[in-house]
Write a protein that holds these residues in place. Sequence first.
Motif, PDB file in Angstrom:
ATOM      1  N   LYS A  40       0.834  -1.197   0.000  1.00 55.06           N
ATOM      2  CA  LYS A  40       0.000   0.000   0.000  1.00 55.06           C
ATOM      3  C   LYS A  40       0.871   1.250   0.000  1.00 55.06           C
ATOM      4  CE  LYS A  40      -2.604   1.081   3.634  1.00 55.06           C
ATOM      5  NZ  LYS A  40      -3.736   1.151   4.590  1.00 55.06           N
ATOM      6  N   LYS A  41       1.940   1.244   0.779  1.00 57.92           N
ATOM      7  CA  LYS A  41       2.849   2.394   0.809  1.00 57.92           C
ATOM      8  C   LYS A  41       3.505   2.616  -0.551  1.00 57.92           C
ATOM      9  CE  LYS A  41       4.022   2.450   5.704  1.00 57.92           C
ATOM     10  NZ  LYS A  41       5.074   2.292   6.722  1.00 57.92           N
ATOM     11  N   GLN A  42       3.902   1.537  -1.200  1.00 57.33           N
ATOM     12  CA  GLN A  42       4.532   1.663  -2.512  1.00 57.33           C
ATOM     13  C   GLN A  42       3.565   2.252  -3.535  1.00 57.33           C
ATOM     14  OE1 GLN A  42       5.904  -2.300  -3.375  1.00 57.33           O
ATOM     15  NE2 GLN A  42       7.882  -1.971  -2.364  1.00 57.33           N
ATOM     16  N   MET A  45       3.106   5.897  -2.888  1.00 58.81           N
ATOM     17  CA  MET A  45       4.260   6.667  -3.349  1.00 58.81           C
ATOM     18  C   MET A  45       4.207   6.885  -4.856  1.00 58.81           C
ATOM     19  SD  MET A  45       7.405   5.278  -1.031  1.00 58.81           S
ATOM     20  CE  MET A  45       8.543   6.524  -1.630  1.00 58.81           C
ATOM     21  N   GLN A  46       3.620   5.946  -5.572  1.00 56.55           N
ATOM     22  CA  GLN A  46       3.532   6.056  -7.023  1.00 56.55           C
ATOM     23  C   GLN A  46       2.435   7.017  -7.460  1.00 56.55           C
ATOM     24  OE1 GLN A  46       2.919   2.080  -8.401  1.00 56.55           O
ATOM     25  NE2 GLN A  46       5.051   1.453  -8.057  1.00 56.55           N
ATOM     26  N   ALA A  52       1.088  15.578  -0.905  1.00 61.88           N
ATOM     27  CA  ALA A  52      -0.178  14.884  -0.674  1.00 61.88           C
ATOM     28  C   ALA A  52       0.008  13.747   0.339  1.00 61.88           C
ATOM     29  CB  ALA A  52      -0.732  14.342  -1.988  1.00 61.88           C
ATOM     30  N   ARG A  53       1.131  13.032   0.237  1.00 60.68           N
ATOM     31  CA  ARG A  53       1.404  11.968   1.215  1.00 60.68           C
ATOM     32  C   ARG A  53       1.571  12.558   2.602  1.00 60.68           C
ATOM     33  NH1 ARG A  53       5.092  10.100  -2.632  1.00 60.68           N
ATOM     34  NH2 ARG A  53       6.819  10.667  -1.275  1.00 60.68           N
ATOM     35  N   SER A  54       2.219  13.713   2.687  1.00 57.44           N
ATOM     36  CA  SER A  54       2.402  14.382   3.971  1.00 57.44           C
ATOM     37  C   SER A  54       1.054  14.787   4.561  1.00 57.44           C
ATOM     38  CB  SER A  54       3.296  15.605   3.787  1.00 57.44           C
ATOM     39  OG  SER A  54       3.401  16.323   4.986  1.00 57.44           O
TER      40      SER A  54
END
Length: 111
Positions: A40-42, A45-46, A52-54
Motif C-alpha cells: 500500500k505504501k509503494q 508513493m507512485q 499529498a502523502r504528507s
Amino acid sequence: MSDLEELRRKRMEELQKQAIASENQQIQQQQMQQEMEMQKKQIMMQILTPEARSRLANIRLTKPEFVDQIELQLIQLAQSGRVQNKITDEQLKDLLKSLSGRKRDINITRK
C-alpha cells in the motif's frame, strides 16, 4: 496412577502443539499484514506527490479510519487506470472536501 499420569502428559503435549500452531498462525497473519502495508505504501508513493502523502500522514494522526478509506479509494482508482498523473496536494484537498462534506450539521437551539 500411571495411566492418569500418561493421560495428563498426552493432554499437555496436545495443548503445547495447539499453542505452537496458534503462534505460527499469528506470525503468518502479522507477516501478511506487513506485506500488505508495504504494498500500500509503494502504491501511494507512485500515485501521490510528497505533499499529498504528507497531508494524509497528518490526517492519519486524528482520523486513521478515514485515511484508510481514502487510501483504498485511491488504490482502486489507480488500479482501474483512472489516475493518469500523480495526485497533487490540491487534488487531494478537493477529494477530502468532497468526502468529508457529507457530514450532517447539527444545530441545537434553546428556547
